[in-house]
Design an enzyme around this catalytic site. Structure first.
Site, PDB file in Angstrom:
ATOM      1  N   CYS A 190       0.923  -1.152  -0.039  1.00  0.00           N
ATOM      2  CA  CYS A 190       0.088  -0.114   0.051  1.00  0.00           C
ATOM      3  C   CYS A 190       1.025   1.181   0.055  1.00  0.00           C
ATOM      4  CB  CYS A 190      -0.943   0.140   1.117  1.00  0.00           C
ATOM      5  SG  CYS A 190      -0.335   0.213   2.837  1.00  0.00           S
ATOM      6  N   ARG A 195      -3.360  -0.528   5.290  1.00  0.00           N
ATOM      7  CA  ARG A 195      -3.830  -1.720   4.589  1.00  0.00           C
ATOM      8  C   ARG A 195      -3.052  -3.053   4.355  1.00  0.00           C
ATOM      9  NH1 ARG A 195      -5.445   1.846  -0.452  1.00  0.00           N
ATOM     10  NH2 ARG A 195      -3.226   2.791   0.156  1.00  0.00           N
ATOM     11  N   ASP A 199      -8.268   3.796   1.475  1.00  0.00           N
ATOM     12  CA  ASP A 199      -6.980   4.233   2.579  1.00  0.00           C
ATOM     13  C   ASP A 199      -7.796   4.877   3.637  1.00  0.00           C
ATOM     14  OD1 ASP A 199      -5.206   4.954   4.088  1.00  0.00           O
ATOM     15  OD2 ASP A 199      -3.993   5.830   2.528  1.00  0.00           O
TER      16      ASP A 199
END
Length: 155
Positions: A9, A15, A123
């Site tokens: 990520c 994440r 996100d």
């Protein structure tokens, strides 16, 4: 030899640490190694965001010992599969690839659930706390599919 999977990520604190922990929990550790990285360098050496740690803990996983690191060109040689969380990360990782073989290792994680739709994992960093719950559920579903395919391909 173990099959190596990398989750990527942006900062490697929200994440991808969740994806690493979730997928690792679904695979035999003697056959598979799961790690994570970020395309950015802001959080190198830091543990995952407290909200990621909390949602993982709530779901029975401990990701608190993970440390953020930046994605490197050498990761193409080290990993068999690279799963990215969104299209921006995909483009950043692909831009470092030197050949088609390396590019073919990279996939958007949610394509496991929505083939060829190129859906982003949102996100949750700047959002509300429940964003982490939503991201966890998305990643859990995607990792279930990914794990099943990996186990089938690498028995």
């Amino acid at each position: 030899m173990t099959t190596k999977i990398l989750m990527v990520c942006l900062g490697n604190i929200c994440r991808s640490p969740l994806a690493e922990g979730i997928l690792a929990s679904k695979l035999a550790p003697n056959k598979f190694t799961v790690d994570s990285a970020g395309t950015g360098n802001w959080h190198i050496g830091k543990k995952p965001d407290e909200r990621s740690i909390a949602v993982a803990h709530k779901n029975g996983l401990d990701i608190s010992i993970q440390k953020a690191r930046q994605f490197s060109k050498t990761d193409f040689d080290s990993y068999d599969y690279i799963f990215v969380m969104d299209n921006s990360n995909y483009n950043d990782v692909i831009s470092l690839a030197e050949n088609e073989s390396q590019k073919n290792k990279v996939n958007l994680i949610l394509n496991a659930l929505f083939p060829n739709e190129n859906v982003d994992v949102p996100d949750p960093y700047y959002g509300l706390a429940n964003g982490f719950d939503n991201v966890y559920q998305m990643l859990d579903e995607a990792c279930t599919v990914v794990a099943s395919k990996l186990i089938e391909k690498h028995p």
